[in-house]
Scaffold this active site. Structure first.
Site, mmCIF file in Angstrom:
data_model
loop_
_atom_site.group_PDB
_atom_site.id
_atom_site.type_symbol
_atom_site.label_atom_id
_atom_site.label_comp_id
_atom_site.label_asym_id
_atom_site.label_seq_id
_atom_site.Cartn_x
_atom_site.Cartn_y
_atom_site.Cartn_z
ATOM 1 C CE LYS A 150 -4.141 -1.906 0.402
ATOM 2 N NZ LYS A 150 -5.086 -1.904 -0.365
ATOM 3 C CE LYS A 246 -11.146 -5.173 -4.004
ATOM 4 N NZ LYS A 246 -10.719 -3.837 -3.054
#
Length: 327
Positions: A150, A246
């Protein structure tokens, strides 16, 4: 046969804080829907996501709003018209897949047209942090085949360099979570390429990613927040090389399978991701992840504890669910 619907919120503590460009959390808040029909129970899990104006309360309210229809026998196809894409529809859709499989005495992957369900290798997420902290986390997981890092700004490249040094053999992908601006991209993508990064996920805010049209990135770009359902696919195809599908964004396995097929028909690569939740949220996504270029299904690995019984995970390899658990 009469049906009964139950829905509840659950909270699962994380093993460590999960930090991305938009903030941090220390627990996974999930909603579980259960549909009972005769001797059978189907269940599904979803993760309400504030980025999409969802909360546990709003998702439970959406599920409650369709209770009469679900208990009257609504199908997965009916749900597409009853609820918008999102966590509520995902929980119910996955519960209905599970229920259908148990009623039919067949596996959900067979109902989805798959000839088999293979184990899936997931990447493992390294949270946003100081480069030294990211390197320490990477060193502890250097034996995993793929790490997902990240970042939240151009300075995040320093963390990527630290991780690369700590885990020289791991494949790396980077997720900016909308944290960059277009002017950053030439320098950032060049540096990521030098560091051997295989993929950069959602570099720009959704409202700005039109700027990616015509940009020739040296590292493949993947849409995440910019893609929910087939409605956004055409725009994403002009801006990205891959898309992250997703279940929580698409609103369930039903739409996610259709979206993945449509994306691949347009020549887009497929990444299958999930929110941070338990094995129950990941189990249906294993059907979607068959043959995907990247699987980001490490939610259960980030928890202090998972459901028992849940999915069997060895290292980064996730085994298919048992028929008793899901599908």
């Amino acid at each position: 046969m009469a049906r009964a619907l139950s829905a509840r919120a659950e909270r699962w503590p994380l093993a460590a804080a999960f930090v991305i460009a938009r903030g941090a959390k220390t627990q996974a808040e999930v909603v579980v829907a259960e549909i009972f029909e005769g001797p059978h129970r189907g269940w599904g899990e979803a993760v309400p996501y504030g980025r999409y104006s969802e909360s546990v309360e709003s998702v439970l309210a959406q599920i409650e709003g369709v209770r009469p229809a679900v208990e009257a026998g609504a199908t997965r196809q009916d749900l597409q018209g009853f609820l918008p894409p999102g966590a509520a529809r995902n929980a119910l859709d996955c519960a209905l897949w599970d229920l259908e499989a148990k009623r039919a005495g067949r596996r959900a992957w067979a109902l989805a047209g798959r000839s088999r369900l293979d184990p899936v290798k997931t990447c493992f997420t390294i949270s946003l942090g100081a480069p030294a902290d990211m390197a320490e986390a990477a060193r502890a997981n250097a034996g995993r085949p793929m790490l997902k890092l990240k970042i939240g700004s151009p300075d995040g490249v320093e963390g990527v360099a630290a991780v690369r040094a700590a885990a020289p053999k791991a494949r790396l992908i980077v997720d900016a979570n909308e944290g960059l601006v277009f002017e950053d991209l030439p320098r950032v993508t060049a540096e990521l390429t030098r560091l051997g990064v295989k993929l950069l996920e959602q570099p720009l805010p959704v409202s700005q990613d039109i700027q990616l049209e015509g940009f020739e990135s040296p590292v493949p770009l993947c849409a995440d927040e910019s893609l929910h359902t087939r409605a956004e696919l055409a725009a994403c195809a002009r801006r990205y090389s891959l898309v992250n599908v997703k279940l929580d964004k698409a609103g369930g396995l039903t739409e996610a399978l259709a979206l993945a097929a449509a994306a691949q028909a347009q020549g887009l690569g497929l990444m299958v991701g999930s929110m941070v939740g338990t094995s129950l949220g990941v189990a249906p996504a294993l059907i979607l992840a068959q043959g995907a270029e990247v699987a980001d299904l490490d939610g259960p690995l980030l928890l202090a504890r998972d459901r028992e019984p849940g999915l069997a995970i060895t290292g980064s390899l996730i085994e298919p669910p048992s028929a008793e658990f899901w599908g």
